[in-house]
Motif scaffolding. Structure first.
Motif, short mmCIF file in Angstrom:
data_model
loop_
_atom_site.label_atom_id
_atom_site.label_comp_id
_atom_site.label_asym_id
_atom_site.label_seq_id
_atom_site.Cartn_x
_atom_site.Cartn_y
_atom_site.Cartn_z
N GLU A 168 0.81 -1.22 0.00
CA GLU A 168 0.00 0.00 0.00
C GLU A 168 0.84 1.27 0.00
O GLU A 168 0.31 2.38 -0.17
CB GLU A 168 -0.94 0.01 1.21
N ILE A 169 2.14 1.15 0.16
CA ILE A 169 3.01 2.34 0.20
C ILE A 169 3.02 3.07 -1.16
O ILE A 169 2.79 4.28 -1.20
CB ILE A 169 4.42 1.99 0.69
N PRO A 170 3.29 2.40 -2.29
CA PRO A 170 3.29 3.14 -3.56
C PRO A 170 1.95 3.82 -3.88
O PRO A 170 1.95 5.00 -4.27
CB PRO A 170 3.66 2.08 -4.61
N PRO A 171 0.80 3.15 -3.71
CA PRO A 171 -0.45 3.88 -3.98
C PRO A 171 -0.65 5.08 -3.06
O PRO A 171 -1.15 6.12 -3.51
CB PRO A 171 -1.55 2.82 -3.74
N ALA A 172 -0.26 4.97 -1.80
CA ALA A 172 -0.39 6.11 -0.89
C ALA A 172 0.47 7.28 -1.35
O ALA A 172 0.03 8.44 -1.31
CB ALA A 172 -0.02 5.69 0.54
N ILE A 173 1.67 7.00 -1.81
CA ILE A 173 2.55 8.06 -2.32
C ILE A 173 1.95 8.67 -3.58
O ILE A 173 1.94 9.90 -3.74
CB ILE A 173 3.97 7.54 -2.55
N GLY A 174 1.43 7.84 -4.47
CA GLY A 174 0.80 8.36 -5.68
C GLY A 174 -0.39 9.26 -5.37
O GLY A 174 -0.56 10.32 -5.98
N MET A 175 -1.21 8.84 -4.39
CA MET A 175 -2.36 9.68 -4.00
C MET A 175 -1.88 10.99 -3.39
O MET A 175 -2.44 12.05 -3.69
CB MET A 175 -3.24 8.93 -3.00
N ALA A 176 -0.88 10.94 -2.53
CA ALA A 176 -0.36 12.16 -1.91
C ALA A 176 0.18 13.12 -2.96
O ALA A 176 -0.02 14.33 -2.86
CB ALA A 176 0.72 11.81 -0.89
N GLU A 177 0.84 12.60 -3.96
CA GLU A 177 1.38 13.45 -5.02
C GLU A 177 0.26 14.18 -5.77
O GLU A 177 0.39 15.34 -6.12
CB GLU A 177 2.23 12.63 -5.99
N CYS A 179 7.93 -7.99 -1.91
CA CYS A 179 9.21 -7.31 -2.16
C CYS A 179 9.24 -6.72 -3.58
O CYS A 179 9.55 -5.54 -3.76
CB CYS A 179 10.38 -8.27 -2.01
N ASN A 180 8.95 -7.56 -4.56
CA ASN A 180 9.06 -7.12 -5.95
C ASN A 180 8.04 -6.05 -6.30
O ASN A 180 8.38 -5.05 -6.94
CB ASN A 180 8.89 -8.32 -6.89
N ASP A 181 6.79 -6.24 -5.90
CA ASP A 181 5.76 -5.30 -6.32
C ASP A 181 5.83 -3.96 -5.59
O ASP A 181 5.57 -2.92 -6.19
CB ASP A 181 4.37 -5.92 -6.18
N SER A 182 6.22 -3.96 -4.33
CA SER A 182 6.37 -2.67 -3.64
C SER A 182 7.55 -1.90 -4.24
O SER A 182 7.44 -0.69 -4.48
CB SER A 182 6.53 -2.86 -2.13
#
Length: 183
Positions: free
Chosen positions: A61-70, A96-99
Motif C-alpha cells: 500500500e506504500i506506492p499507492p499512498a505516495i501516488g495519492m499524496a502526489e 518485495c518485488n511489487d512494492s
C-alpha cells in the motif's frame, strides 16, 4: 558481511527553500518501523525540513499512498518505510518485488522517493538495518529522497501530476459544425 564494510556517503544536501516530506510507513513490525521513522526524521530535521507521517497496512500500500499524496497534497518528496521478513511462502517475493516496482515507477515519473522498505531473511537482520545507531536505513531512505529533491530543484524540473492525464481541449473532438446540415 556488508555491515563491516566502509561505504562512501554523499554529503548532506542543503536547501535555499524549505522542504516538506511525507513519510509513508507500513508498521507491521512496529518496533522496526519506529526505528526506521526515527532515522528518517533525524535526517529530515538535519536539513531543516518538515515532515508528516502516515501509516498504511502493508508494503504493497506504500506506492499507492505516495501516488495519492502526489496528486492530492503538497509534498516535495517521499520516504517509504517498512519491513518484509521472508516467511514460508512466495508471498515474500511478491510483496518485495511489487512494492519496489511501484516505487520505481513513481520515481521514473519524477517523484523524489527514498526507498527504506527492508527486505530481509530474519528479524535480526531487520533490527540491525533499522537501528538509527547501526545501519540506519530509515535515515538512508530520507537522505536519498533529499538528494533527489536537491537534483530536481537544481534542474528546475516542472512539477506535474502522476498517473492518468485527461485530454486537453485542443485534443477533444468537436461537435458537428454548422456546415453539416442536411436539407
Amino acid at each position: 558481511m556488508a555491515g563491516s564494510e566502509t561505504h562512501y556517503i554523499l554529503p548532506r544536501p542543503t536547501f535555499d527553500k524549505p522542504v516538506k516530506l511525507l513519510i509513508v510507513v507500513a508498521p507491521y513490525y512496529k518496533d522496526i518501523a519506529d526505528n526506521l521513522i526515527a532515522g528518517a526524521v533525524a535526517e529530515i530535521e538535519a536539513v531543516g525540513g518538515t515532515f508528516e507521517v502516515v501509516e498504511v497496512p502493508g508494503a504493497l500500500e506504500i506506492p499507492p499512498a505516495i501516488g495519492m499524496a502526489e496528486r492530492m497534497a503538497n509534498f516535495d518528496g517521499y520516504v517509504a518505510l517498512g519491513c518484509i521478513i521472508r516467511g514460508e511462502t512466495t508471498h515474500y517475493d511478491t510483496v518485495c518485488n511489487d512494492s519496489s516496482r511501484g516505487l520505481t515507477l513513481l520515481g521514473l515519473q519524477g517523484l523524489c522517493i527514498g526507498n527504506g522498505i527492508l527486505t530481509v531473511e530474519n528479524r535480526k537482520q531487520a533490527e540491525v538495518r533499522a537501528d538509527p545507531k547501526d545501519q540506519n536505513k530509515g535515515g538512508g531512505a530520507a537522505a536519498a529522497a533529499l538528494h533527489l529533491l536537491a537534483l530536481a530543484r537544481k534542474w528546475g524540473a516542472p512539477r506535474g501530476g502522476v498517473g492518468f492525464q485527461p485530454a486537453r481541449d485542443e485534443y477533444q473532438v468537436a461537435g458537428p459544425s454548422q456546415d453539416d446540415s442536411t436539407a
